[in-house]
Write an enzyme that holds these catalytic residues in place. Sequence first.
Site, mmCIF file in Angstrom:
data_model
loop_
_atom_site.group_PDB
_atom_site.id
_atom_site.type_symbol
_atom_site.label_atom_id
_atom_site.label_comp_id
_atom_site.label_asym_id
_atom_site.label_seq_id
_atom_site.Cartn_x
_atom_site.Cartn_y
_atom_site.Cartn_z
ATOM 1 N N LYS A 164 0.839 -1.192 0.000
ATOM 2 C CA LYS A 164 0.000 0.000 0.000
ATOM 3 C C LYS A 164 0.881 1.251 0.000
ATOM 4 C CE LYS A 164 -4.194 -1.774 0.234
ATOM 5 N NZ LYS A 164 -5.272 -1.459 -0.708
ATOM 6 N N LYS A 224 -13.323 -8.006 -7.344
ATOM 7 C CA LYS A 224 -13.714 -8.507 -6.030
ATOM 8 C C LYS A 224 -15.148 -9.004 -6.121
ATOM 9 C CE LYS A 224 -10.780 -5.432 -3.216
ATOM 10 N NZ LYS A 224 -10.019 -4.670 -4.221
#
Length: 330
Positions: A107, A214
Amino acid sequence: MLPRLAEILSTTRVVALPLNARFRGLWEREAVLFEGPQGWTEFSPFTEYYDTEASVWLAAAIDFGYNETPALHRTHVPVNATVPAVDVSEVSLVLSAFNGCRTAKVKVAEAGQTLAEDVARVRAVREVLGVEGRIRIDANGGWNVDEAERAVHALADFDLEYVEQPCATVEELAELRKRIKYKGIPVAADESVRRAEDPLAVARSGAANILVIKAQPLGGIHRALDLVAEAGLPVVVSSALDTSVGLSMGLHLAGALAELNYDCGLGTGALLSNDVSEDPLVPVNGMIEIRRPAVSEALLKAHAAEKDRANWWRNRLTRAYKVLTAAERA
């Protein structure tokens, strides 16, 4: 046909699971679980999402709990480690939780942090993984085009597999892709797929090389498979920091894909201090078996959300259900 709301609510359990490291500003992950004819399923849209968006996640939960899953092309799915925007001193510990994973998603572009901190974090990951490990970065749309271009230049020496959602809009992704094409670093789209009114716009515009999909935000396994077939791009199946129940949904999606060319972001159960199963879905030798985990009544009780939070989630599920019923009538 949707199941009756009363039927869903009759088995609903709301849990709050502690995390090993701060993720998306959270130290705890809340989720709703309920049981359908096919087994336990999960509804866990992030709290900032409005009811219309949350209703898509509920459609996914109903699909997984009430419909048969598609046939599988594999029994196990290779997964990546996920490194939150932690200090470099924590990188090695975070990676140690992802048994055998040779790919890491790092991240970056965290609010309040600098590019120098991102570079240091990615460098630390490279040192742990060695030259053969694969590193992908995820900015969650946190940069503008100029910032993203500068960041890619600063991080290119770490041999990036791809850069995920570096900018927020499809137009920005397309511009960045043109600017960095000569470096040979692919652009992957996540939010531009799962949070877009038209999830195929990014593919049609040529703004990304790879789609990150997702199951929950796309309305379930069957809808996600339809999108992949129409998009015609390679995909990475990822999770939204789900419990093992939600991860099972993602694993069944990954297993149903005819081609799976990238390690998937379905190892995030390793970021949870506790789960809802005594045999949670976490990486073993860099892989996770595709299965529905047994849900533990003891763990459901131990990690039950506080009463006010449980009521908040049940009310949210009810509102999302009303959105689905209105759409079904339309």
